[in-house]
Motif scaffolding. Sequence first.
Motif, short mmCIF file in Angstrom:
data_model
loop_
_atom_site.label_atom_id
_atom_site.label_comp_id
_atom_site.label_asym_id
_atom_site.label_seq_id
_atom_site.Cartn_x
_atom_site.Cartn_y
_atom_site.Cartn_z
N SER A 26 70.98 2.23 0.48
CA SER A 26 70.20 1.40 -0.43
C SER A 26 69.72 0.17 0.34
CB SER A 26 71.03 0.99 -1.63
OG SER A 26 72.15 0.25 -1.22
N PRO A 27 68.49 -0.22 0.12
CA PRO A 27 67.98 -1.39 0.84
C PRO A 27 68.71 -2.66 0.41
CG PRO A 27 66.41 -0.65 -0.80
CD PRO A 27 67.51 0.35 -0.76
N THR A 28 68.97 -3.53 1.36
CA THR A 28 69.65 -4.78 1.05
C THR A 28 68.74 -5.98 1.22
OG1 THR A 28 70.48 -4.89 3.31
CG2 THR A 28 71.91 -3.87 1.67
N VAL A 29 67.56 -5.79 1.80
CA VAL A 29 66.62 -6.89 1.99
C VAL A 29 65.23 -6.42 1.57
CG1 VAL A 29 65.53 -8.43 3.67
CG2 VAL A 29 67.94 -7.85 3.91
N GLN A 53 64.13 -11.49 0.11
CA GLN A 53 65.19 -11.53 -0.88
C GLN A 53 66.34 -10.65 -0.39
OE1 GLN A 53 63.33 -10.23 -4.47
NE2 GLN A 53 62.59 -12.26 -4.98
N LYS A 54 67.54 -11.18 -0.46
CA LYS A 54 68.71 -10.42 -0.06
C LYS A 54 69.42 -9.94 -1.33
CE LYS A 54 73.01 -10.72 2.48
NZ LYS A 54 73.90 -11.61 3.25
N TYR A 55 69.67 -8.64 -1.37
CA TYR A 55 70.38 -8.05 -2.50
C TYR A 55 71.79 -7.71 -2.09
CZ TYR A 55 65.74 -7.54 -4.51
OH TYR A 55 64.49 -7.78 -5.00
N THR A 56 72.75 -8.15 -2.86
CA THR A 56 74.14 -7.83 -2.59
C THR A 56 74.67 -6.88 -3.64
OG1 THR A 56 74.89 -9.77 -3.83
CG2 THR A 56 74.58 -10.05 -1.48
N SER A 57 75.58 -6.05 -3.23
CA SER A 57 76.12 -5.10 -4.19
C SER A 57 77.47 -5.51 -4.70
CB SER A 57 76.20 -3.71 -3.59
OG SER A 57 76.61 -3.74 -2.26
#
Length: 57
Positions: A26-29, A53-57
């Motif tokens: 899954s993309p994180t940025v 945008q940085k996405y964190t899980s």
Amino acid sequence: MKKVVFTLFLLFFFISSTAFADTEISPTVAVSYSVEPQALLPGDIGTVTFEMQKYTS
């Protein structure tokens, strides 16, 4: 002998394919950009905007 080689090949194929099937990527940025104005002539000044945008899980 051919049956043994073929059986080993099938066994290796099924083991290796199940190992790769478990991974989730899954993309994180996310990166987006905008350019104003869309077209520039010589001597014009424009703006290029980058948004990350940085996405964190």
